[in-house]
Design an enzyme around this catalytic site. Structure first.
Site, PDB file in Angstrom:
ATOM      1  N   ASP A 173      -3.479 -13.047   1.419  1.00  0.00           N
ATOM      2  CA  ASP A 173      -2.692 -12.043   1.750  1.00  0.00           C
ATOM      3  C   ASP A 173      -1.903 -12.267   3.115  1.00  0.00           C
ATOM      4  O   ASP A 173      -2.349 -12.842   3.912  1.00  0.00           O
ATOM      5  CB  ASP A 173      -3.818 -10.830   2.191  1.00  0.00           C
ATOM      6  CG  ASP A 173      -3.160  -9.619   2.597  1.00  0.00           C
ATOM      7  OD1 ASP A 173      -2.884  -8.726   1.468  1.00  0.00           O
ATOM      8  OD2 ASP A 173      -2.733  -9.227   3.657  1.00  0.00           O
ATOM      9  N   ASN A 181       8.333  -6.150   7.726  1.00  0.00           N
ATOM     10  CA  ASN A 181       9.155  -5.094   7.353  1.00  0.00           C
ATOM     11  C   ASN A 181       9.900  -4.237   8.669  1.00  0.00           C
ATOM     12  O   ASN A 181      10.933  -3.828   8.498  1.00  0.00           O
ATOM     13  CB  ASN A 181       8.330  -4.173   6.105  1.00  0.00           C
ATOM     14  CG  ASN A 181       8.269  -4.561   4.691  1.00  0.00           C
ATOM     15  OD1 ASN A 181       9.177  -5.621   4.565  1.00  0.00           O
ATOM     16  ND2 ASN A 181       7.144  -4.582   4.209  1.00  0.00           N
ATOM     17  N   HIS A 186      13.180  -4.486   5.145  1.00  0.00           N
ATOM     18  CA  HIS A 186      12.546  -4.532   3.718  1.00  0.00           C
ATOM     19  C   HIS A 186      13.110  -5.743   2.956  1.00  0.00           C
ATOM     20  O   HIS A 186      12.513  -6.547   2.259  1.00  0.00           O
ATOM     21  CB  HIS A 186      12.312  -3.199   3.041  1.00  0.00           C
ATOM     22  CG  HIS A 186      11.581  -2.137   3.549  1.00  0.00           C
ATOM     23  ND1 HIS A 186      10.153  -2.195   3.152  1.00  0.00           N
ATOM     24  CD2 HIS A 186      11.697  -1.167   4.445  1.00  0.00           C
ATOM     25  CE1 HIS A 186       9.344  -1.313   3.850  1.00  0.00           C
ATOM     26  NE2 HIS A 186      10.438  -0.773   4.612  1.00  0.00           N
ATOM     27  N   ASP A 190      11.064  -8.678   1.685  1.00  0.00           N
ATOM     28  CA  ASP A 190      11.239  -9.139  -0.055  1.00  0.00           C
ATOM     29  C   ASP A 190      11.180 -10.658  -0.146  1.00  0.00           C
ATOM     30  O   ASP A 190      10.737 -11.415  -0.892  1.00  0.00           O
ATOM     31  CB  ASP A 190      12.261  -8.138  -0.690  1.00  0.00           C
ATOM     32  CG  ASP A 190      11.863  -6.770  -1.031  1.00  0.00           C
ATOM     33  OD1 ASP A 190      10.749  -6.456  -1.003  1.00  0.00           O
ATOM     34  OD2 ASP A 190      12.867  -6.499  -1.404  1.00  0.00           O
ATOM     35  N   GLU A 216       1.397  -7.330  -0.566  1.00  0.00           N
ATOM     36  CA  GLU A 216       1.655  -8.486  -0.224  1.00  0.00           C
ATOM     37  C   GLU A 216       0.338  -9.530  -0.588  1.00  0.00           C
ATOM     38  O   GLU A 216       0.256 -10.662   0.091  1.00  0.00           O
ATOM     39  CB  GLU A 216       1.843  -8.682   1.236  1.00  0.00           C
ATOM     40  CG  GLU A 216       0.778  -8.020   2.273  1.00  0.00           C
ATOM     41  CD  GLU A 216       0.664  -6.405   2.327  1.00  0.00           C
ATOM     42  OE1 GLU A 216       0.020  -5.922   3.274  1.00  0.00           O
ATOM     43  OE2 GLU A 216       1.447  -5.615   1.496  1.00  0.00           O
TER      44      GLU A 216
END
Length: 295
Positions: A173, A181, A186, A190, A216
């Protein structure tokens, strides 16, 4: 250090309009709105406008998309994607573009939506192949999705139990991903997800399975691997990612990950196996993040 590693999609050779039997089109292969997945838009009827406004041909209802974001138009036998001075940019195969000649297989990213350009040549087989890949691959990160993971896990679980072979799982994770973010946007988030997935994949063996488990979080299945071997691989992944300098539009982003590792016990079902790896992941986070548990 792997600071120059980027996730890239290799395009196919140039195509021409009206070749073959089908119509050139755009297909939505990734979006947060699952009802839009697989929808295709023909390019045969003239320019195609993409944006948030209701007057666009393809309406992308997302705050990261400008009202009139981009347009696909025909010129000299080819299609060109033109950015309309959008706020957050238009991307093809992870490169920002302003006026780009589309080639078969190009992936267009606008906001949180990814569309794929398919040529008229053998369109139906291309389309069905694309739809099939959507059922087993995560469109954003280009690693397998949760559905494929669970199918493979059932198979590996059965094999490991029947032959009494070791099987280990790593749950990975990204630490403080919400801050990435919030601080960088964002689109940067990505890009981090893509590069973490591809960096992790580059370390794994051909028979290992990596999949985006959700958000994530990634799951990695390691056949023929005992717990200590899984811990070693997880720590190598953790160190690789911590050493990497992730970059997005000239901004450097430092990323770390936490990992939970579990070896299959004889009495466990798949659900128990995943639950134990996930429990160990949360223990790694509780202990301070950027670590592997058990270690």
């Amino acid at each position: 250090m792997h600071g120059d590693i980027k996730t890239r999609v290799s395009p196919y050779p140039d195509v021409r309009i009206k070749t073959g039997t089908g119509q050139d089109c755009l297909v939505i292969i990734y979006t947060v709105n699952s009802r839009e997945l697989g929808k295709r838009f023909s390019l045969a009827s003239g320019p195609v406008n993409l944006g948030r406004g209701a007057d666009n041909t393809i309406i992308l209802d997302n705050d990261a998309v400008s009202r009139r974001h981009a347009i696909v138009e025909a010129r000299n036998g080819k299609y060109f994607l033109v950015d309309m001075n959008s706020t957050n940019g238009t991307y093809v195969n992870d490169e920002i573009v302003h006026d780009h000649a589309l080639r078969r297989g190009d992936q267009i990213k606008i906001g949180d939506t990814i569309l794929k350009f398919l040529s008229g040549t053998d369109l139906e087989s291309q389309y069905h192949e694309t739809i099939y890949r959507m059922t087993i691959m995560d469109g954003l990160t280009s690693v397998h999705n949760k559905r494929y993971l669970m199918e493979q896990l059932e198979r590996e679980h059965s094999r490991a139990t029947r032959h009494r072979r070791p099987l280990t799982m790593v749950m990975l994770d990204i630490d403080y991903f919400k801050e990435v973010n919030d601080i960088f946007g964002h689109l940067a988030g990505d890009q981090v997800l893509k590069e973490v997935a591809q960096l992790a994949k580059s370390r794994l063996r051909p028979d290992d399975v990596i999949a985006r488990y959700g958000g994530e979080e990634f799951a990695i299945v390691l056949p023929e691997t005992k717990l200590d071997g899984g811990i070693l691989i997880a720590d190598q992944l953790r160190q690789m990612i911590a050493d990497e300098v992730f970059a997005f539009e000239d901004e450097e982003i430092q990323v770390t990950v936490s990992c939970g590792v579990s070896e299959l016990a004889a009495e466990w079902r798949c659900h128990d196996f995943v639950k134990d790896a996930d429990r160990n992941l949360y223990e790694a986070k509780r202990l301070g993040r950027n670590r592997v548990y058990p270690s």
